[in-house]
Design a protein around this motif. Structure first.
Motif, short mmCIF file in Angstrom:
data_model
loop_
_atom_site.label_atom_id
_atom_site.label_comp_id
_atom_site.label_asym_id
_atom_site.label_seq_id
_atom_site.Cartn_x
_atom_site.Cartn_y
_atom_site.Cartn_z
N SER A 55 30.81 18.05 -38.91
CA SER A 55 29.56 18.28 -38.17
C SER A 55 29.54 17.43 -36.92
O SER A 55 30.27 16.43 -36.82
CB SER A 55 28.34 17.94 -39.05
OG SER A 55 27.14 18.24 -38.35
N GLN B 268 26.44 16.00 -33.94
CA GLN B 268 25.04 15.91 -33.53
C GLN B 268 24.98 15.17 -32.20
O GLN B 268 25.83 14.33 -31.90
CB GLN B 268 24.22 15.13 -34.57
CG GLN B 268 24.05 15.83 -35.90
CD GLN B 268 22.93 16.84 -35.90
OE1 GLN B 268 22.45 17.27 -34.86
NE2 GLN B 268 22.50 17.24 -37.08
N ASP C 192 18.64 17.95 -39.73
CA ASP C 192 17.75 18.11 -38.59
C ASP C 192 16.76 16.94 -38.62
O ASP C 192 16.87 16.05 -39.47
CB ASP C 192 17.07 19.47 -38.57
CG ASP C 192 16.03 19.65 -39.67
OD1 ASP C 192 15.81 18.70 -40.46
OD2 ASP C 192 15.44 20.74 -39.74
N PHE D 117 18.85 12.42 -34.98
CA PHE D 117 19.68 13.53 -35.45
C PHE D 117 20.92 12.91 -36.09
O PHE D 117 21.72 12.27 -35.40
CB PHE D 117 20.01 14.47 -34.30
CG PHE D 117 18.76 15.02 -33.67
CD1 PHE D 117 18.12 16.12 -34.22
CD2 PHE D 117 18.20 14.41 -32.56
CE1 PHE D 117 16.95 16.61 -33.67
CE2 PHE D 117 17.04 14.90 -31.99
CZ PHE D 117 16.41 16.00 -32.55
N THR E 183 24.88 16.94 -42.82
CA THR E 183 24.30 17.06 -41.49
C THR E 183 22.82 17.40 -41.61
O THR E 183 22.41 18.13 -42.52
CB THR E 183 25.05 18.12 -40.66
OG1 THR E 183 24.55 18.15 -39.34
CG2 THR E 183 24.94 19.51 -41.27
#
Length: 219
Positions: A138, A140, A127, A109, A125
């Protein structure tokens, strides 16, 4: 009955904040499996280009493979085009690389931060399968849910649906952004057992990349 599981989450948290002429990328250095700490000094940040840094949380085997893959492609790009890859170009390359592996994904991530061709801070950012977005900030990793409310409160970006589009970079100065990152990590380490030990901060601006390291909770 034993079952083959190719993935393991080694924990940790990554944060990036973009400013008008800088970008701050930070991650903790704890590497864990379950309730065991494997390392207290493991960097989750990789320099991919002059002004482009990748911070990743997840399965460290996949993260290392992904970083090597991107570094090799960046080197080929540099030889073919006689210039370093820009941060937005690296963002697209990372998206393509993750999507190519979508049926057996890298368990990683990612937050990509740096400066764009205009010298503005940029944060991308992701997935696990390559969907990405350019934002002003962001987080993660295992502590992301604890950090995002504070980041939203302090840095809330304008809606991407606004017309004309507004700049997503933060209004904070570089030193204030670094202090905010330190504060959200200090807070998250109180609640997340997978985040802690040390905090590695990379600040990217027109003069290059600068590294700072501070101590976090070790329990």
């Amino acid at each position: 009955m034993a079952r083959f599981d190719p993935y393991e989450n080694n924990g940790g948290t990554c944060v990036a904040v973009a400013g008008a002429d800088y970008c701050v990328v930070a991650a903790d250095t704890r590497l864990s499996v379950g309730y065991s700490i494997l390392s207290r000094d493991h960097s989750k940040i990789a320099h991919l280009a002059d002004k482009c840094v990748l911070a990743s949380s997840g399965f460290q085997g996949d993260i290392k493979a992904l970083q090597k893959n991107l570094s090799a492609k960046e080197l080929l790009y540099e030889h073919n085009h006689n210039k370093k890859m820009s941060c937005p170009a690296m963002a697209q390359l990372l998206s393509n690389t993750l999507y190519y592996k979508r049926f057996f994904p890298y368990y990683a991530f990612n937050v990509l931060g740096g400066l764009d061709s205009e010298g503005k801070g940029c944060v991308f950012t992701y997935d696990a399968v390559g969907s990405y977005e350019r934002t002003g900030y962001s987080a993660q990793g295992t502590g992301a849910a604890l950090m995002m409310p504070t980041l939203d409160n302090q840095l809330k970006s304008p809606s991407p649906l606004l017309v004309p589009a507004r700049d997503a970079v933060t209004h904070l100065s570089q030193s204030d952004a670094v202090d905010l990152v330190k504060d959200v990590f200090a807070s998250a380490t109180e609640r997340d057992i997978y985040t802690g030990d040390s905090l590695e901060i990379i600040v990217i601006n027109s003069s290059g990349a600068h590294r700072e390291c501070i101590e976090l909770r070790k329990d």
